[in-house]
Design a protein around this motif. Sequence first.
Motif, PDB file in Angstrom:
ATOM      1  N   THR A 187      29.682  41.615  27.308  1.00 52.87           N
ATOM      2  CA  THR A 187      29.370  42.834  27.669  1.00 52.87           C
ATOM      3  C   THR A 187      29.699  43.408  29.068  1.00 52.87           C
ATOM      4  O   THR A 187      29.230  42.334  29.909  1.00 52.87           O
ATOM      5  N   CYS A 188      30.298  44.223  29.343  1.00 49.70           N
ATOM      6  CA  CYS A 188      30.628  44.621  30.767  1.00 49.70           C
ATOM      7  C   CYS A 188      29.549  45.519  31.228  1.00 49.70           C
ATOM      8  O   CYS A 188      29.168  46.746  30.308  1.00 49.70           O
TER       9      CYS A 188
ATOM     10  N   ALA B 166      20.974  41.012  38.884  1.00 47.87           N
ATOM     11  CA  ALA B 166      21.323  40.666  37.243  1.00 47.87           C
ATOM     12  C   ALA B 166      22.676  41.245  36.832  1.00 47.87           C
ATOM     13  O   ALA B 166      23.040  40.436  35.857  1.00 47.87           O
ATOM     14  N   ALA B 167      22.537  42.525  36.921  1.00 48.52           N
ATOM     15  CA  ALA B 167      24.059  43.316  36.338  1.00 48.52           C
ATOM     16  C   ALA B 167      24.951  42.472  36.932  1.00 48.52           C
ATOM     17  O   ALA B 167      26.228  42.527  36.574  1.00 48.52           O
ATOM     18  N   ARG B 168      25.167  42.282  38.218  1.00 50.38           N
ATOM     19  CA  ARG B 168      26.299  41.684  38.876  1.00 50.38           C
ATOM     20  C   ARG B 168      26.712  40.390  38.323  1.00 50.38           C
ATOM     21  O   ARG B 168      27.897  40.322  38.170  1.00 50.38           O
ATOM     22  N   GLU B 169      25.680  39.606  37.849  1.00 49.51           N
ATOM     23  CA  GLU B 169      26.030  38.386  37.379  1.00 49.51           C
ATOM     24  C   GLU B 169      26.546  38.563  36.037  1.00 49.51           C
ATOM     25  O   GLU B 169      27.445  37.700  35.431  1.00 49.51           O
ATOM     26  N   ARG B 170      25.999  39.554  35.215  1.00 53.21           N
ATOM     27  CA  ARG B 170      26.529  39.772  33.850  1.00 53.21           C
ATOM     28  C   ARG B 170      27.760  40.389  33.719  1.00 53.21           C
ATOM     29  O   ARG B 170      28.373  40.679  32.917  1.00 53.21           O
TER      30      ARG B 170
ATOM     31  N   TRP C 124      34.911  40.318  34.232  1.00 50.02           N
ATOM     32  CA  TRP C 124      35.638  40.019  35.253  1.00 50.02           C
ATOM     33  C   TRP C 124      36.559  41.074  35.948  1.00 50.02           C
ATOM     34  O   TRP C 124      36.473  40.965  37.174  1.00 50.02           O
ATOM     35  N   PRO C 125      37.012  41.972  35.233  1.00 48.53           N
ATOM     36  CA  PRO C 125      37.678  43.255  35.830  1.00 48.53           C
ATOM     37  C   PRO C 125      36.827  43.882  36.774  1.00 48.53           C
ATOM     38  O   PRO C 125      37.011  44.350  37.892  1.00 48.53           O
ATOM     39  N   VAL C 126      35.607  44.071  36.525  1.00 53.76           N
ATOM     40  CA  VAL C 126      34.323  44.711  37.417  1.00 53.76           C
ATOM     41  C   VAL C 126      34.100  43.976  38.792  1.00 53.76           C
ATOM     42  O   VAL C 126      33.966  44.390  39.476  1.00 53.76           O
TER      43      VAL C 126
ATOM     44  N   PHE D  31      35.114  42.940  44.453  1.00 53.14           N
ATOM     45  CA  PHE D  31      35.521  41.998  45.412  1.00 53.14           C
ATOM     46  C   PHE D  31      36.291  42.832  46.323  1.00 53.14           C
ATOM     47  O   PHE D  31      36.226  42.472  47.575  1.00 53.14           O
ATOM     48  N   TYR D  32      37.212  43.323  45.860  1.00 49.21           N
ATOM     49  CA  TYR D  32      38.403  43.985  46.488  1.00 49.21           C
ATOM     50  C   TYR D  32      37.611  45.351  47.322  1.00 49.21           C
ATOM     51  O   TYR D  32      38.053  45.456  48.622  1.00 49.21           O
ATOM     52  N   ARG D  33      36.776  46.041  46.576  1.00 51.14           N
ATOM     53  CA  ARG D  33      36.173  47.078  47.339  1.00 51.14           C
ATOM     54  C   ARG D  33      35.339  46.720  48.401  1.00 51.14           C
ATOM     55  O   ARG D  33      35.696  47.309  49.544  1.00 51.14           O
TER      56      ARG D  33
END
Length: 88
Positions: free
Chosen positions: A4-5, A14-18, A21-23, A28-30
Motif C-alpha cells: 500500500t502507498c 513509520a509512514a515513510r518506511e511503508r 517507491w514513487p512516493v 528524495f528529489y523534493r
Amino acid sequence: MSKTCTTPHSDTSAARERACWPVRVYRFYRDGFKSMTVGRTLWAIIGIKLIVFFVILRWIFFPDFLSSKGRNDQEKAQYVREQMTGRR
C-alpha cells in the motif's frame, strides 16, 4: 514491506518506511531540490541550453522547406509523393 502507498502528506517515520517507491522517489528529489544552492544555478543553465537547442537551433537548421513547394496540403503531399517514388 507492504504494497500500500501512503499519501504524501503523512510524514511520520513509520509512514515513510511503508511508502511505495514513487512516493519515496518524489520525496528524495523534493528534499534534494529544497537544499540546493549551487544546483539551482546549474539547473538554470541547463534550462537555458535546452531552450537554445530546441527553439533557436530549430529555426536555423530545420526551416519549413515544404512551404516553398506548395500552397496547400495537397500540393505539398504531391511533392513528397513524387520525391519518394521518383528516387528509386
